[in-house]
Scaffold this motif. Structure first.
Motif, PDB file in Angstrom:
ATOM      1  N   TRP A  43     -98.386  16.833 -45.780  1.00  0.00           N
ATOM      2  CA  TRP A  43     -99.033  15.742 -44.982  1.00  0.00           C
ATOM      3  C   TRP A  43     -99.266  14.029 -45.883  1.00  0.00           C
ATOM      4  O   TRP A  43     -98.440  13.223 -45.763  1.00  0.00           O
ATOM      5  CB  TRP A  43    -100.398  15.873 -44.355  1.00  0.00           C
ATOM      6  N   MET A  44     -99.079  14.387 -47.301  1.00  0.00           N
ATOM      7  CA  MET A  44     -98.725  13.716 -48.107  1.00  0.00           C
ATOM      8  C   MET A  44     -98.041  13.066 -47.947  1.00  0.00           C
ATOM      9  O   MET A  44     -97.944  11.597 -48.422  1.00  0.00           O
ATOM     10  CB  MET A  44    -100.150  14.514 -49.346  1.00  0.00           C
ATOM     11  N   PHE A  45     -97.376  14.189 -48.799  1.00  0.00           N
ATOM     12  CA  PHE A  45     -95.612  13.946 -49.047  1.00  0.00           C
ATOM     13  C   PHE A  45     -95.178  13.386 -47.906  1.00  0.00           C
ATOM     14  O   PHE A  45     -93.955  12.333 -48.038  1.00  0.00           O
ATOM     15  CB  PHE A  45     -94.726  15.032 -49.107  1.00  0.00           C
ATOM     16  N   GLN A  46     -95.077  13.356 -46.777  1.00  0.00           N
ATOM     17  CA  GLN A  46     -94.797  12.664 -45.973  1.00  0.00           C
ATOM     18  C   GLN A  46     -95.698  11.024 -45.345  1.00  0.00           C
ATOM     19  O   GLN A  46     -94.956  10.358 -44.993  1.00  0.00           O
ATOM     20  CB  GLN A  46     -94.928  12.843 -44.560  1.00  0.00           C
ATOM     21  N   CYS A  47     -96.745  11.437 -45.956  1.00  0.00           N
ATOM     22  CA  CYS A  47     -96.892   9.456 -45.481  1.00  0.00           C
ATOM     23  C   CYS A  47     -96.624   9.186 -46.982  1.00  0.00           C
ATOM     24  O   CYS A  47     -96.315   7.497 -46.674  1.00  0.00           O
ATOM     25  CB  CYS A  47     -98.673   9.883 -46.013  1.00  0.00           C
ATOM     26  N   VAL A  48     -96.672   9.668 -48.243  1.00  0.00           N
ATOM     27  CA  VAL A  48     -95.366   8.619 -49.310  1.00  0.00           C
ATOM     28  C   VAL A  48     -94.137   8.705 -48.829  1.00  0.00           C
ATOM     29  O   VAL A  48     -93.424   7.319 -48.986  1.00  0.00           O
ATOM     30  CB  VAL A  48     -96.207   9.616 -50.676  1.00  0.00           C
ATOM     31  N   ASN A  49     -93.489   9.422 -48.287  1.00  0.00           N
ATOM     32  CA  ASN A  49     -92.362   8.912 -48.283  1.00  0.00           C
ATOM     33  C   ASN A  49     -91.896   8.249 -46.860  1.00  0.00           C
ATOM     34  O   ASN A  49     -90.450   8.737 -46.885  1.00  0.00           O
ATOM     35  CB  ASN A  49     -91.106  10.793 -48.618  1.00  0.00           C
ATOM     36  N   SER A  50     -92.817   7.836 -46.393  1.00  0.00           N
ATOM     37  CA  SER A  50     -91.844   7.371 -45.059  1.00  0.00           C
ATOM     38  C   SER A  50     -91.901   5.869 -45.263  1.00  0.00           C
ATOM     39  O   SER A  50     -92.202   5.294 -45.982  1.00  0.00           O
ATOM     40  CB  SER A  50     -93.204   7.681 -43.540  1.00  0.00           C
ATOM     41  N   GLU A  52     -92.627   2.232 -44.345  1.00  0.00           N
ATOM     42  CA  GLU A  52     -93.396   1.522 -44.552  1.00  0.00           C
ATOM     43  C   GLU A  52     -94.422   0.960 -43.037  1.00  0.00           C
ATOM     44  O   GLU A  52     -94.509   0.537 -42.538  1.00  0.00           O
ATOM     45  CB  GLU A  52     -93.158  -0.118 -45.367  1.00  0.00           C
ATOM     46  N   ASP A  53     -92.610   0.453 -42.193  1.00  0.00           N
ATOM     47  CA  ASP A  53     -92.357   0.365 -40.227  1.00  0.00           C
ATOM     48  C   ASP A  53     -93.328   1.774 -39.731  1.00  0.00           C
ATOM     49  O   ASP A  53     -94.061   1.598 -38.459  1.00  0.00           O
ATOM     50  CB  ASP A  53     -91.311   0.292 -40.167  1.00  0.00           C
ATOM     51  N   ASP A  54     -93.145   2.721 -40.624  1.00  0.00           N
ATOM     52  CA  ASP A  54     -93.516   3.819 -39.828  1.00  0.00           C
ATOM     53  C   ASP A  54     -95.392   3.701 -39.678  1.00  0.00           C
ATOM     54  O   ASP A  54     -96.094   4.078 -40.452  1.00  0.00           O
ATOM     55  CB  ASP A  54     -93.401   5.486 -40.205  1.00  0.00           C
ATOM     56  N   GLU A  55     -95.921   4.775 -38.833  1.00  0.00           N
ATOM     57  CA  GLU A  55     -97.245   4.648 -39.080  1.00  0.00           C
ATOM     58  C   GLU A  55     -97.574   5.544 -39.409  1.00  0.00           C
ATOM     59  O   GLU A  55     -96.534   7.243 -39.419  1.00  0.00           O
ATOM     60  CB  GLU A  55     -97.761   4.882 -37.445  1.00  0.00           C
ATOM     61  N   THR A  56     -99.162   6.106 -39.950  1.00  0.00           N
ATOM     62  CA  THR A  56     -98.980   7.259 -40.682  1.00  0.00           C
ATOM     63  C   THR A  56     -99.235   8.251 -39.620  1.00  0.00           C
ATOM     64  O   THR A  56    -100.092   8.049 -38.846  1.00  0.00           O
ATOM     65  CB  THR A  56    -100.266   6.829 -41.422  1.00  0.00           C
ATOM     66  N   PRO A  57     -98.641   9.207 -40.198  1.00  0.00           N
ATOM     67  CA  PRO A  57     -99.197  10.431 -39.840  1.00  0.00           C
ATOM     68  C   PRO A  57     -99.930  10.866 -38.962  1.00  0.00           C
ATOM     69  O   PRO A  57    -101.748  11.187 -40.223  1.00  0.00           O
ATOM     70  CB  PRO A  57     -98.245  11.654 -39.671  1.00  0.00           C
ATOM     71  N   ASP A  58    -100.165  12.050 -38.472  1.00  0.00           N
ATOM     72  CA  ASP A  58    -102.595  12.666 -38.396  1.00  0.00           C
ATOM     73  C   ASP A  58    -102.405  13.659 -39.272  1.00  0.00           C
ATOM     74  O   ASP A  58    -101.238  14.227 -39.742  1.00  0.00           O
ATOM     75  CB  ASP A  58    -102.278  12.742 -37.137  1.00  0.00           C
ATOM     76  N   PRO A  59    -103.897  13.274 -39.893  1.00  0.00           N
ATOM     77  CA  PRO A  59    -103.619  13.967 -40.911  1.00  0.00           C
ATOM     78  C   PRO A  59    -103.921  15.643 -40.129  1.00  0.00           C
ATOM     79  O   PRO A  59    -103.701  15.448 -38.814  1.00  0.00           O
ATOM     80  CB  PRO A  59    -105.502  13.965 -41.335  1.00  0.00           C
ATOM     81  N   PRO A  60    -103.442  16.615 -40.689  1.00  0.00           N
ATOM     82  CA  PRO A  60    -103.570  18.400 -40.757  1.00  0.00           C
ATOM     83  C   PRO A  60    -104.614  18.883 -39.634  1.00  0.00           C
ATOM     84  O   PRO A  60    -105.812  18.700 -40.645  1.00  0.00           O
ATOM     85  CB  PRO A  60    -102.558  18.651 -41.455  1.00  0.00           C
ATOM     86  N   LYS A  61    -105.155  19.544 -39.152  1.00  0.00           N
ATOM     87  CA  LYS A  61    -106.165  20.774 -38.726  1.00  0.00           C
ATOM     88  C   LYS A  61    -106.482  21.326 -39.331  1.00  0.00           C
ATOM     89  O   LYS A  61    -105.696  22.266 -39.801  1.00  0.00           O
ATOM     90  CB  LYS A  61    -105.559  20.814 -36.706  1.00  0.00           C
ATOM     91  N   PRO A  62    -107.623  21.620 -39.760  1.00  0.00           N
ATOM     92  CA  PRO A  62    -107.440  23.008 -40.703  1.00  0.00           C
ATOM     93  C   PRO A  62    -107.783  24.488 -39.839  1.00  0.00           C
ATOM     94  O   PRO A  62    -107.552  24.489 -38.441  1.00  0.00           O
ATOM     95  CB  PRO A  62    -109.278  22.677 -41.427  1.00  0.00           C
ATOM     96  N   VAL A  63    -107.529  25.929 -40.615  1.00  0.00           N
ATOM     97  CA  VAL A  63    -107.382  26.747 -39.650  1.00  0.00           C
ATOM     98  C   VAL A  63    -108.357  26.639 -39.864  1.00  0.00           C
ATOM     99  O   VAL A  63    -109.310  26.178 -40.120  1.00  0.00           O
ATOM    100  CB  VAL A  63    -106.814  28.264 -40.429  1.00  0.00           C
ATOM    101  N   PRO A  64    -108.635  26.936 -37.919  1.00  0.00           N
ATOM    102  CA  PRO A  64    -110.433  27.686 -37.637  1.00  0.00           C
ATOM    103  C   PRO A  64    -110.937  28.978 -38.503  1.00  0.00           C
ATOM    104  O   PRO A  64    -109.734  29.514 -38.747  1.00  0.00           O
ATOM    105  CB  PRO A  64    -109.986  27.630 -36.110  1.00  0.00           C
ATOM    106  N   ARG A  65    -112.132  28.467 -38.517  1.00  0.00           N
ATOM    107  CA  ARG A  65    -112.709  29.957 -39.176  1.00  0.00           C
ATOM    108  C   ARG A  65    -113.668  30.147 -38.767  1.00  0.00           C
ATOM    109  O   ARG A  65    -114.212  29.561 -37.687  1.00  0.00           O
ATOM    110  CB  ARG A  65    -113.772  29.293 -40.617  1.00  0.00           C
ATOM    111  N   PRO A  66    -114.063  30.927 -38.912  1.00  0.00           N
ATOM    112  CA  PRO A  66    -115.172  32.362 -37.870  1.00  0.00           C
ATOM    113  C   PRO A  66    -116.811  31.858 -37.237  1.00  0.00           C
ATOM    114  O   PRO A  66    -116.987  31.716 -39.027  1.00  0.00           O
ATOM    115  CB  PRO A  66    -114.748  33.447 -37.705  1.00  0.00           C
ATOM    116  N   PRO A  92    -100.702   5.065 -47.449  1.00  0.00           N
ATOM    117  CA  PRO A  92     -99.181   5.578 -47.844  1.00  0.00           C
ATOM    118  C   PRO A  92     -99.303   4.764 -49.295  1.00  0.00           C
ATOM    119  O   PRO A  92     -98.463   6.024 -50.268  1.00  0.00           O
ATOM    120  CB  PRO A  92     -98.328   5.455 -46.968  1.00  0.00           C
ATOM    121  N   THR A  93     -99.204   3.653 -49.670  1.00  0.00           N
ATOM    122  CA  THR A  93     -98.560   3.084 -50.665  1.00  0.00           C
ATOM    123  C   THR A  93     -99.811   3.537 -51.894  1.00  0.00           C
ATOM    124  O   THR A  93     -99.606   3.735 -53.066  1.00  0.00           O
ATOM    125  CB  THR A  93     -98.939   1.821 -50.513  1.00  0.00           C
TER     126      THR A  93
END
Length: 100
Positions: A43-50, A52-66, A92-93
């Protein structure tokens, strides 16, 4: 006492005492942490390399823990919510400047 001490970790007694979390081994918890960290890095790589016109992607959801629940009493989708304890949103900047 000897018989109780040596019952299997995934057995019915352990599930009764510890709930769903008895079904997860240490390896399962570590693997979920690895998946979460890899998703955050991607996600960080995608934010940095997108651009400036693209909107920031949503952060990933963690794996559900029991055994973890959110504030509403429903099962949580991760160790902690994105809003709880998280500081201000990182642009991203700022990520690009940090990772140089």
């Amino acid at each position: 006492m000897v018989m109780i001490k040596h019952l299997p970790a995934e057995g019915a007694v352990q599930r009764e005492i510890h709930g769903e979390s008895a079904e997860w081994s240490l390896s399962d918890h570590l693997l979920a942490a690895v998946v979460d960290h890899l998703a955050a890095a991607n996600w960080m790589f995608q934010c940095v390399n997108s651009s400036e016109d693209d909107e920031t992607p949503d952060p990933p959801k963690p794996v559900p823990r029991p055994g973890l629940t959110d504030e509403d009493g429903q099962e949580d989708q991760g160790e902690e919510s994105a809003e709880e304890g998280a500081g201000p949103a990182v642009s991203p900047t700022a990520l690009a400047r940090f990772f140089g």
